[in-house]
Each structure stands twice: as structure tokens, then as C-alpha cells.
Design an enzyme around this catalytic site. Structure first.
Site, short mmCIF file in Angstrom:
data_model
loop_
_atom_site.label_atom_id
_atom_site.label_comp_id
_atom_site.label_asym_id
_atom_site.label_seq_id
_atom_site.Cartn_x
_atom_site.Cartn_y
_atom_site.Cartn_z
N HIS A 114 0.72 -1.17 -0.02
CA HIS A 114 -0.04 0.15 0.11
C HIS A 114 0.94 1.18 0.02
O HIS A 114 0.39 2.40 0.10
CB HIS A 114 -1.17 0.13 1.32
N GLY A 183 -2.59 -9.39 12.24
CA GLY A 183 -3.00 -7.61 12.79
C GLY A 183 -3.82 -7.15 11.59
O GLY A 183 -3.34 -5.89 11.42
P1 OAD Z 1 -7.60 -2.67 10.40
O1 OAD Z 1 -7.48 -1.24 11.12
O2 OAD Z 1 -8.70 -2.78 9.37
O3 OAD Z 1 -7.41 -3.64 11.28
C1 OAD Z 1 -6.34 -3.71 12.41
C2 OAD Z 1 -6.58 -5.11 13.07
O4 OAD Z 1 -5.45 -5.25 13.96
C3 OAD Z 1 -7.69 -5.75 13.69
O5 OAD Z 1 -8.29 -6.90 12.93
C4 OAD Z 1 -7.49 -5.43 15.10
O6 OAD Z 1 -7.94 -6.47 15.58
C5 OAD Z 1 -5.86 -5.98 15.04
N1 OAD Z 1 -5.12 -5.74 16.04
C6 OAD Z 1 -5.27 -4.47 17.06
N2 OAD Z 1 -4.24 -4.41 17.75
C7 OAD Z 1 -3.59 -5.53 17.57
C8 OAD Z 1 -2.27 -6.05 18.32
N3 OAD Z 1 -1.53 -5.49 19.30
N4 OAD Z 1 -1.52 -7.00 17.61
C9 OAD Z 1 -2.21 -7.59 16.43
N5 OAD Z 1 -3.36 -7.25 15.91
C10 OAD Z 1 -3.95 -6.10 16.43
O7 OAD Z 1 -6.20 -2.26 9.56
P2 OAD Z 1 -5.72 -3.18 8.09
O8 OAD Z 1 -6.50 -4.52 8.33
O9 OAD Z 1 -4.17 -3.28 8.29
O10 OAD Z 1 -5.13 0.78 3.36
O11 OAD Z 1 -6.27 -2.15 7.21
C11 OAD Z 1 -6.27 -2.66 5.79
C12 OAD Z 1 -5.98 -1.39 4.92
O12 OAD Z 1 -6.99 -0.67 5.27
C13 OAD Z 1 -4.86 -0.51 5.44
O13 OAD Z 1 -3.67 -0.81 4.81
C14 OAD Z 1 -5.22 1.01 4.89
C15 OAD Z 1 -6.53 0.79 5.34
O14 OAD Z 1 -7.36 1.80 4.81
C16 OAD Z 1 -4.80 1.94 2.89
O15 OAD Z 1 -4.75 3.12 3.23
C17 OAD Z 1 -4.86 1.81 1.36
#
Ligand code: OAD
Length: 239
Positions: A114, A183
Site C-alpha cells: 500500500h 493484525g
Molecule cells: P484495520 O484497522 O482494518 O485492522 C487492524 C487489525 O489489527 C484488527 O483486526 C485488530 O483486531 C488488529 N489488532 C489491533 N491491535 C493489535 C495488536 N496489538 N496485535 C495484533 N493485531 C492487532 O487495519 P488493516 O487491516 O491493516 O489501506 O487495514 C487494511 C488497509 O485498510 C490499510 O492498509 C489501509 C486501510 O485503509 C490504505 O490506506 C490503502
């Protein structure tokens, strides 16, 4: 304590999301205190948003830069860098994160699908490669121009744009025998599909995070916990 065994002939593909950087103090997107609770994607992270207000988009990403540059890698990042040390070229890391905490922990075989916060590129995609840019912009007038004259934009994949390095990612998924996803909520595509692609090829699939992701049914194993607490000591490398 739960362990993930890595066998002598395993090739490991790791996909990380915002959760791996949460314990470093970087906000996730979709948790209740996440970024998308305070901003609308269509205002700051789409081609239309850029068209409508490059100043607003640069404001948003300047704030992201400020937070990421002062953050430090956490034990989860270091555990993945250590795993790479053990596995060498049998390891591949694909991150959706735009911070550089994996690199700062020592990861080398990685792609940022990304984009990267610390870079900027031509808004017209004129062919010039992205350049290093760590400025926290206070106004649009400070943002530079490409040699072609167009404005520089954040080197971030906006919603509706094609993620980076998809050819390489697909090749690495095709030859992986173990996929670990850490995560990420499993709600943004194509990343949310990687586990299905790996599974179709016969790979074992493990999710690590404090709650099950949206695509939980595609994983053969789910390890519940925070990345920084669970990853150190999770891997049992055999052979
Ligand atoms: P999300 O905010 O959608 O999800 C974050 C995840 O991390 C959730 O499932 C939480 O349960 C988990 N989480 C929280 N704290 C944690 C910890 N300490 N250890 C492990 N996991 C934990 O974020 P992404 O899935 O990364 O894209 O989002 C995907 C994309 O959406 C990003 O790359 C970004 C966003 O919009 C763009 O900007 C293009």
C-alpha cells in the site's frame, strides 16, 4: 504456550496489517479508536479526494508521518526480523502498513503493497520513480513539483488504485507452504484474499491478532493475542 511449527522445507509468507504496529503507538484503521472513526476514506484516501483537495490529503498524510516517524518497532516487528534471519530466502514479508517499522526492526525481504509514508511520487505517474520525502507539510505551497511539472503526491495506494508489487506477491504466495497473517481485519482487498489463494495451493494458514478477522473461515489456525506479546517465542523452527 501455543507454537507455530516451521518445517525444514516450509516457505513462509507473512502478511501484516495495522495491528502489528498498534503496540508501537500507531493507530489502526477500523478499531473503535482507529483512524477511520475520525476521517472519511473518501475525504483523504481516494483519487477523487486528491483531485478535490490535495491540501487535505497532504494534511492527513503529514499527520501520519509525524506519528510514524516518532514510533519505534515493537517485539512483534523484531520477532519477524529474527524469523527472517533463521529462514533466509524461505521467508517473505508483505505489509499493508505504510510505516517503516519492519525495516527498522531489521526485515529485508519485504514489500509495501500500500505504499510508503516516507516517499512521494508524481501525481501524473510520468515515469519518474518515487523519491524519499519525510517532510511534515504545513501548507500545500511547500509541496514540491516533479521534473514534469506535476505536483508530488504521497506514495500511498489510494482506494480504487492497484496495490504495488502484485506480480511478486502472487509468485511468493504460489510457492509458500505456510501463510501467517498478523493484525489485519481482513476487510480490504486484494490483501484479504491472499489467505484463500494460499489455501487453494495447499498452504497452512495461521492468523495472529487479538480477535478473529472477517475472513476467519479461511484460516486453519487462529492464535489470539497482541502481536508484540504473541510473536516472540511463537515460532518453532525445525530442521
Ligand atoms: P484495520 O484497522 O482494518 O485492522 C487492524 C487489525 O489489527 C484488527 O483486526 C485488530 O483486531 C488488529 N489488532 C489491533 N491491535 C493489535 C495488536 N496489538 N496485535 C495484533 N493485531 C492487532 O487495519 P488493516 O487491516 O491493516 O489501506 O487495514 C487494511 C488497509 O485498510 C490499510 O492498509 C489501509 C486501510 O485503509 C490504505 O490506506 C490503502
Amino acid at each position: 504456550m501455543q507454537k507455530v511449527s516451521i518445517l525444514a522445507n516450509d516457505r513462509v509468507f507473512v502478511l501484516t496489517g495495522a495491528g502489528v504496529s498498534a503496540e508501537s503507538g500507531i493507530q489502526t484503521f477500523r478499531d473503535s479508536d482507529g483512524l477511520w472513526a475520525g476521517y472519511r476514506i473518501e475525504d483523504v484516501c481516494t483519487p477523487d479526494a486528491w483531485e478535490a483537495s490535495p491540501a487535505r490529503v497532504w494534511d492527513f498524510y503529514s499527520a501520519r508521518r509525524e506519528a510514524a516517524f516518532k514510533a519505534e518497532p515493537n517485539p512483534g516487528h523484531f520477532a519477524l526480523a529474527e524469523l527472517e534471519q533463521w529462514l533466509g530466502e524461505r521467508f517473505f514479508l508483505c505489509t499493508q502498513n505504510v510505516d517503516d517499522l519492519h525495516e527498522r526492526a531489521g526485515s529485508e525481504r519485504l514489500v509495501h503493497m500500500h505504499g510508503e509514508l516516507a516517499m512521494a511520487r508524481c501525481e501524473d505517474d510520468c515515469g519518474q520513480p518515487p523519491v524519499s520525502d519525510r517532510t511534515i507539510y504545513k501548507s500545500l505551497t511547500a509541496v514540491g513539483r516533479c521534473s514534469c511539472g506535476a505536483r508530488m503526491r504521497p506514495h500511498i495506494v489510494f482506494f480504487g488504485e492497484m496495490p504495488l508489487e502484485m506480480g511478486k506477491i502472487q509468485r511468493e504466495i504460489d510457492r509458500s507452504t505456510l501463510m501467517m497473517v498478523i493484525g489485519t481485519s481482513g476487510s480490504v482487498y486484494p490483501a484479504a484474499n491472499f489467505v484463500r489463494w494460499a489455501r487453494q495451493k495447499g498452504a497452512r494458514t495461521v492468523y495472529i491478532g487479538p480477535e478473529a478477522p472477517q475472513n476467519a473461515e479461511s484460516f486453519s489456525e487462529i492464535v489470539l493475542g497482541k502481536a508484540g506479546q504473541v510473536l516472540p517465542g511463537l515460532f518453532q523452527v525445525e530442521g
